[in-house]
Write a protein that holds these residues in place. Structure first.
Motif, PDB file in Angstrom:
ATOM      1  N   GLY A 255      37.318  35.314  23.111  1.00 32.30           N
ATOM      2  CA  GLY A 255      38.121  34.967  24.278  1.00 32.30           C
ATOM      3  C   GLY A 255      37.296  34.284  25.348  1.00 32.30           C
ATOM      4  N   ARG A 256      37.947  33.905  26.441  1.00 28.46           N
ATOM      5  CA  ARG A 256      37.256  33.251  27.538  1.00 28.46           C
ATOM      6  C   ARG A 256      36.622  34.250  28.498  1.00 28.46           C
ATOM      7  N   ARG A 257      37.057  35.504  28.435  1.00 29.20           N
ATOM      8  CA  ARG A 257      36.566  36.501  29.368  1.00 29.20           C
ATOM      9  C   ARG A 257      35.435  37.316  28.745  1.00 29.20           C
ATOM     10  N   PRO A 258      34.395  37.623  29.513  1.00 26.89           N
ATOM     11  CA  PRO A 258      33.322  38.483  28.997  1.00 26.89           C
ATOM     12  C   PRO A 258      33.790  39.924  28.952  1.00 26.89           C
ATOM     13  N   PRO A 259      33.063  40.805  28.252  1.00 26.68           N
ATOM     14  CA  PRO A 259      33.431  42.221  28.227  1.00 26.68           C
ATOM     15  C   PRO A 259      33.462  42.799  29.636  1.00 26.68           C
ATOM     16  N   GLY A 260      34.357  43.746  29.849  1.00 29.22           N
ATOM     17  CA  GLY A 260      34.463  44.381  31.164  1.00 29.22           C
ATOM     18  C   GLY A 260      35.906  44.482  31.615  1.00 29.22           C
ATOM     19  N   GLY A 261      36.123  44.270  32.898  1.00 28.20           N
ATOM     20  CA  GLY A 261      37.454  44.407  33.449  1.00 28.20           C
ATOM     21  C   GLY A 261      37.808  45.869  33.682  1.00 28.20           C
TER      22      GLY A 261
END
Length: 309
Positions: A255-261
């Protein structure tokens, strides 16, 4: 230049013919002694002896577990990098995360060529390590699902069956859906000068990136981790299927998002922290099962070793 080559004859991809070729190549550039491991813990003893004998280079032909033993043998007496042999790694295991993280080829013959060039030119890299209580690790450690997979792999190997990527995948899914308590997070994170973070399900600790590989695909919960910084931590805040699947996509880099959130805790460049559990959980370092623990203190060990590259 005096060198000792520690060979694990049981390593997954080590073959006698390949080993003989590598030994002759290394012997052409060094005064080489070859030492085969006979049992668990033997590699550490060989490393201590080599350090005491003042050899210049300690080479390892084996997997990540053998490398971990050698590193712990070298550092057991608290000596610094200036007083230790340089470490040379030739991949002989199934995954070889440490060697690949250093930028070495995964093929042992090509990796030997890179090591020989490093010996000729004197090229070295000083790297930091991690420490889980008293045990050093080169690339990763953890409590929870990753250590459960390692334990399952050890049990499989004890029956004479080699572990595989598909076996690891099946174990991960089985643990996630049937073996895990997905409602009651057992872990807390304590850091000096910070409030305790509670409500964590598992803890993946990285000293470099990637955390590990699935075949040739990198698994990267903490993509900023580096041998030149402190430790990185990735911990799941929820085990809901949708959230865990989202984190898996991020870890795989799809995906475009790195791990986390909101579903995970991601921390970078930590000097020290402690992970505490409400029940006994499996613990691993560098893919080696250490048993069940209720508390593990993690520390960064900067500039610990010189590596031939």
């Amino acid at each position: 230049m005096r060198a000792v080559l520690v060979v694990n004859p049981s390593a997954t991809t080590t073959r006698p013919r390949t080993r003989d070729v590598l030994c002759r190549a290394l012997g052409s550039e060094t005064k080489l002694e070859i030492a085969e491991t006979r049992h668990r813990g033997h590699a550490a003893a060989l490393a201590r002896r080599s350090a005491d004998d003042g050899v210049d280079v300690l080479a390892v032909l084996g997997g990540d577990g053998t490398v971990n033993e050698v590193v712990n043998g070298l550092l057991r007496d608290g000596r610094g990098a200036d007083d230790l042999p340089s470490l040379a790694v030739i991949p002989g295991g199934s995954t070889n995360v440490f060697a690949r993280a250093l930028g070495l080829p995964n093929d042992p013959v090509e990796a030997t060529g890179a090591v020989l060039e490093g010996l000729r030119t004197g090229r070295r890299r000083r790297i930091g390590l991690g420490k889980a209580d008293s045990r050093y690790f080169t690339f990763c450690a953890g409590l929870g699902i990753d250590a459960e997979i390692v334990r399952a792999a050890d049990a499989r190997r004890s029956t004479g069956i080699r572990a595989s990527n598909s076996m690891h995948t099946r174990t991960a899914f089985r643990y996630f859906f049937t073996a895990s308590d997905r409602r009651h997070p057992p872990l807390s994170l304590a850091r000096p000068g910070h409030r305790t973070v509670r409500g964590l399900f598992c803890a993946f600790v990285q000293n470099t990136a990637p955390w590990t590989y699935a075949g040739n695909r990198q698994l990267n919960p903490s993509p900023e981790a580096s041998f030149d910084t402190g430790l990185d931590l990735f911990a799941l805040r929820t085990m809901r299927t949708t959230s865990a699947a989202d984190q898996l996509v991020r870890v795989l880099g799809k995906g475009r998002r790195p791990p986390g959130g909101r579903g995970a805790l991601v921390l970078h460049d930590l000097d020290e922290f402690t992970v505490l559990a409400t029940r006994l959980l499996p613990c691993q370092v560098d893919g080696e099962y250490l048993g069940e623990q209720e508390q593990v203190n993690f520390r960064s060990a900067p500039d610990a070793l010189d590596v031939v590259l």
